[in-house]
Design an enzyme around this catalytic site. Structure first.
Site, PDB file in Angstrom:
ATOM      1  N   GLU A  52      -2.526   5.202   1.126  1.00  0.00           N
ATOM      2  CA  GLU A  52      -1.508   4.228   0.936  1.00  0.00           C
ATOM      3  C   GLU A  52      -1.755   3.445  -0.242  1.00  0.00           C
ATOM      4  O   GLU A  52      -2.737   3.427  -0.653  1.00  0.00           O
ATOM      5  CB  GLU A  52      -1.447   3.240   2.245  1.00  0.00           C
ATOM      6  CG  GLU A  52      -0.329   2.401   2.240  1.00  0.00           C
ATOM      7  CD  GLU A  52       0.087   1.935   3.626  1.00  0.00           C
ATOM      8  OE1 GLU A  52      -0.589   1.763   4.522  1.00  0.00           O
ATOM      9  OE2 GLU A  52       1.311   1.417   3.714  1.00  0.00           O
ATOM     10  N   ASP A  71      -8.392   1.422   7.442  1.00  0.00           N
ATOM     11  CA  ASP A  71      -7.448   0.406   7.914  1.00  0.00           C
ATOM     12  C   ASP A  71      -8.093  -0.501   9.299  1.00  0.00           C
ATOM     13  O   ASP A  71      -7.936  -1.578   9.604  1.00  0.00           O
ATOM     14  CB  ASP A  71      -6.072   0.821   8.113  1.00  0.00           C
ATOM     15  CG  ASP A  71      -5.479   0.870   6.712  1.00  0.00           C
ATOM     16  OD1 ASP A  71      -5.695  -0.012   5.843  1.00  0.00           O
ATOM     17  OD2 ASP A  71      -4.274   1.517   6.695  1.00  0.00           O
ATOM     18  N   HIS A  96      -3.953   3.929   9.928  1.00  0.00           N
ATOM     19  CA  HIS A  96      -2.397   4.208  10.699  1.00  0.00           C
ATOM     20  C   HIS A  96      -1.449   4.953   9.865  1.00  0.00           C
ATOM     21  O   HIS A  96      -0.370   4.899  10.140  1.00  0.00           O
ATOM     22  CB  HIS A  96      -1.661   2.120  10.508  1.00  0.00           C
ATOM     23  CG  HIS A  96      -1.235   2.125   9.419  1.00  0.00           C
ATOM     24  ND1 HIS A  96      -1.991   1.638   8.295  1.00  0.00           N
ATOM     25  CD2 HIS A  96       0.154   1.994   8.981  1.00  0.00           C
ATOM     26  CE1 HIS A  96      -1.151   1.562   7.269  1.00  0.00           C
ATOM     27  NE2 HIS A  96       0.159   1.361   7.672  1.00  0.00           N
ATOM     28  N   HIS A 112       2.403  -4.681   2.203  1.00  0.00           N
ATOM     29  CA  HIS A 112       3.458  -3.563   2.764  1.00  0.00           C
ATOM     30  C   HIS A 112       4.849  -3.515   2.598  1.00  0.00           C
ATOM     31  O   HIS A 112       5.511  -2.746   3.143  1.00  0.00           O
ATOM     32  CB  HIS A 112       2.711  -2.910   3.824  1.00  0.00           C
ATOM     33  CG  HIS A 112       1.426  -2.363   3.970  1.00  0.00           C
ATOM     34  ND1 HIS A 112       0.395  -2.950   3.187  1.00  0.00           N
ATOM     35  CD2 HIS A 112       0.642  -1.130   4.581  1.00  0.00           C
ATOM     36  CE1 HIS A 112      -0.798  -2.378   3.470  1.00  0.00           C
ATOM     37  NE2 HIS A 112      -0.672  -1.306   3.908  1.00  0.00           N
ATOM     38  N   HIS A 142      -8.001   6.854   2.610  1.00  0.00           N
ATOM     39  CA  HIS A 142      -6.514   6.478   2.830  1.00  0.00           C
ATOM     40  C   HIS A 142      -5.887   6.368   1.458  1.00  0.00           C
ATOM     41  O   HIS A 142      -6.220   5.713   0.684  1.00  0.00           O
ATOM     42  CB  HIS A 142      -6.458   5.130   3.451  1.00  0.00           C
ATOM     43  CG  HIS A 142      -5.204   4.597   4.002  1.00  0.00           C
ATOM     44  ND1 HIS A 142      -4.285   5.691   4.132  1.00  0.00           N
ATOM     45  CD2 HIS A 142      -4.715   3.432   4.243  1.00  0.00           C
ATOM     46  CE1 HIS A 142      -3.172   5.071   4.668  1.00  0.00           C
ATOM     47  NE2 HIS A 142      -3.344   3.509   4.777  1.00  0.00           N
ATOM     48  N   ASP A 192      -2.073   0.610  -1.094  1.00  0.00           N
ATOM     49  CA  ASP A 192      -2.935  -0.751  -1.372  1.00  0.00           C
ATOM     50  C   ASP A 192      -4.282  -0.112  -1.845  1.00  0.00           C
ATOM     51  O   ASP A 192      -5.397  -0.710  -2.067  1.00  0.00           O
ATOM     52  CB  ASP A 192      -2.869  -1.607  -0.458  1.00  0.00           C
ATOM     53  CG  ASP A 192      -2.951  -1.131   0.902  1.00  0.00           C
ATOM     54  OD1 ASP A 192      -2.480   0.170   1.075  1.00  0.00           O
ATOM     55  OD2 ASP A 192      -3.129  -1.608   1.770  1.00  0.00           O
ATOM     56  N   TYR A 242      -3.174  -8.493  12.080  1.00  0.00           N
ATOM     57  CA  TYR A 242      -3.261  -7.362  11.570  1.00  0.00           C
ATOM     58  C   TYR A 242      -2.938  -6.026  12.520  1.00  0.00           C
ATOM     59  O   TYR A 242      -2.132  -5.168  12.265  1.00  0.00           O
ATOM     60  CB  TYR A 242      -4.516  -6.839  10.683  1.00  0.00           C
ATOM     61  CG  TYR A 242      -4.770  -5.853   9.890  1.00  0.00           C
ATOM     62  CD1 TYR A 242      -4.328  -5.888   8.542  1.00  0.00           C
ATOM     63  CD2 TYR A 242      -4.827  -4.686  10.348  1.00  0.00           C
ATOM     64  CE1 TYR A 242      -4.280  -4.806   7.823  1.00  0.00           C
ATOM     65  CE2 TYR A 242      -4.877  -3.414   9.635  1.00  0.00           C
ATOM     66  CZ  TYR A 242      -4.660  -3.550   8.370  1.00  0.00           C
ATOM     67  OH  TYR A 242      -4.571  -2.442   7.454  1.00  0.00           O
ATOM     68  N   HIS A 287      -9.614  -3.836   4.585  1.00  0.00           N
ATOM     69  CA  HIS A 287      -9.142  -5.290   4.213  1.00  0.00           C
ATOM     70  C   HIS A 287      -9.904  -6.402   4.942  1.00  0.00           C
ATOM     71  O   HIS A 287     -10.521  -6.149   6.206  1.00  0.00           O
ATOM     72  CB  HIS A 287      -7.799  -5.385   4.760  1.00  0.00           C
ATOM     73  CG  HIS A 287      -6.541  -4.361   4.143  1.00  0.00           C
ATOM     74  ND1 HIS A 287      -6.475  -4.524   2.905  1.00  0.00           N
ATOM     75  CD2 HIS A 287      -6.194  -3.323   4.609  1.00  0.00           C
ATOM     76  CE1 HIS A 287      -5.493  -3.601   2.733  1.00  0.00           C
ATOM     77  NE2 HIS A 287      -5.204  -2.820   3.592  1.00  0.00           N
TER      78      HIS A 287
HETATM   79 FE1  FEO Z   1      -2.573   1.545   5.516  1.00  0.00          FE
HETATM   80 FE2  FEO Z   1      -4.286  -0.849   4.014  1.00  0.00          FE
HETATM   81  O1  FEO Z   1      -3.334   0.564   4.046  1.00  0.00           O
END
Ligand code: FEO
Length: 401
Positions: free
Chosen positions: A81, A165, A146, A24, A79, A83, A193, A226
């Site tokens: 984001e 996340d 998040h 990130h 999500h 990734d 994390y 993740h």
């Molecule tokens: Fe908030 Fe894995 O991105």
């Protein structure tokens, strides 16, 4: 590139990014990461999340072992984001989904990220359900875990919680499940994390866990976006308890001494302070910023009772690595710490005072004045540093036993 079956007709079709070190743009990930995507084959075929741009081929290759890409009916965007959405435009073009489900904030984020006016987006909220045929998808918004758009999806028929996340870790492995790896190592990745991503949203994490517990869900498998997945009752219970501790920022009798040093004087001050802390039974962690980065530091700070920050004075201020670390730490809002500052100087000596002001601004309790000393520490000056360690060590020992 094979998928991994989680339970009947529910598959992991994600990607292992062995090379990722910059997560990130602000967090280091020394052990790589994974971008987890999930596929459910029912009367309707649903794909949960996507992967970082550049990894779409690998995801589609896994998916194609189960269904043809054009057989995917629903995309679930838990999500936005990048990734998890970098490959979304290519995926939408390839699969031509009947519907794309996302949260209200997810819709807003999708429209701000992509040229998606013609995408079949349908907004779902906490409590919304859709049927895939034999299975139901129950949505739960997890705002600020998040990002504002995050949501989780629960599949009651399988007891699977796709948690986005939450419960994630950055760890590239060939294993996919927590019961296949060493739990201590996994715990470290979970802590790292959380401390670097989720820490400022700790109260929200606590509330979300409370909400999930009050719903009485029969969670048999937790699948984060993740890292490893949790599929045994023991692992599910373990990761929820660990998250509660992380979110509560439960302190240990521990102090972190983080510093930068030019000619080792500030380093010797740190060692002397550590001696005083250890006299009161504290575990200490000395972190020279030439050896540790700000993500390493936060992995240790979240459960520490005291944080000491030291810097030599350079050009009337603190050294740049210390400024970087304090900026990062301030944003992550660690709670309930005792703080202290120290450092050597050659002529002006502003750094310890500046650091102390910064720590106080973070809400740290500052029971001892900053210590600064000219050039190279003398025996009595090191004794004063040890005394600083003793004073704060006693406060911590009295508080935590
Ligand atoms: Fe908030 Fe894995 O991105």
């Amino acid at each position: 590139m094979h998928p991994v079956e989680i339970c009947k007709d529910v598959y992991w079709v994600g990607v292992v990014d062995w090379d990722c070190r910059d997560f990130h743009g602000y967090m280091t990930a020394p052990t790589g990461t994974t971008y987890n995507a999930f596929l459910i084959k029912d009367e309707k075929v649903a794909l949960f999340d996507s992967v970082k741009a550049g990894h779409g081929g690998e995801m589609l290759c896994r998916l194609a072992h189960v269904v043809k890409p054009e057989e995917v009916d629903y995309l679930i965007v838990n999500h936005v984001e990048m990734d998890h959405s970098g490959e979304l435009p290519a995926l939408v073009a390839r699969t031509k989904p009947e519907k794309i489900f996302t949260s209200p904030m997810g819709e807003r984020a999708l429209r701000a990220h992509f040229d998606c006016a013609d995408w079949p987006i349908e907004v779902v909220k906490t409590g919304s359900t859709i049927s895939l045929g034999k299975r139901t998808l129950q949505f739960l918004e997890t705002r600020m875990l998040h990002w504002p758009d995050n949501m989780a999806t629960y599949i009651p028929e399988d007891g699977v919680l796709i948690s986005s996340d939450a419960f994630g870790q950055n760890w590239a492995t060939s294993e996919r499940f927590a019961d296949e790896v060493n739990r201590s190592l996994l715990g470290k990745q979970l802590d790292r994390y959380f401390a670097n991503i989720v820490l400022p949203f700790s109260p929200i994490a606590i509330k979300t866990i409370e909400t999930i517990e009050s719903m009485g869900l029969d969670i048999r498998c937790i699948c984060p976006d993740h890292g490893l997945m949790f599929r045994t009752p023991d692992d599910v219970a373990w990761v929820i308890e660990r998250y509660k501790e992380l979110a509560a920022q439960k302190q240990k009798k521990k102090a972190v001494l983080v510093f930068d040093t030019m000619w080792h004087s500030t380093e010797r001050m740190a060692q002397a302070i550590a001696g005083g802390l250890m006299e009161h039974g504290l575990s200490v962690k000395l972190m020279n910023l030439h050896m540790f980065d700000h993500s390493d530091v936060m992995e240790e700070v979240w459960d520490a009772a005291a944080v000491f920050v030291g810097s030599a004075t350079h050009n009337n201020g603190m050294l740049p690595k210390v400024a970087d670390m304090l900026t990062y730490m301030k944003g992550l809002k660690p709670k309930g710490k005792i703080g202290a500052a120290f450092g050597s100087y050659g002529w002006s000596g502003e750094a310890p005072k500046d650091i102390a002001a910064w720590l106080a601004e973070m809400g740290m309790d500052m029971p001892v004045d900053p210590i600064r000393l000219l050039f190279v520490p003398k025996h009595e000056q090191l004794a004063a540093c040890t005394e600083m360690g003793r004073t704060i060590g006693k406060i911590v020992a009295d508080k935590l036993g």
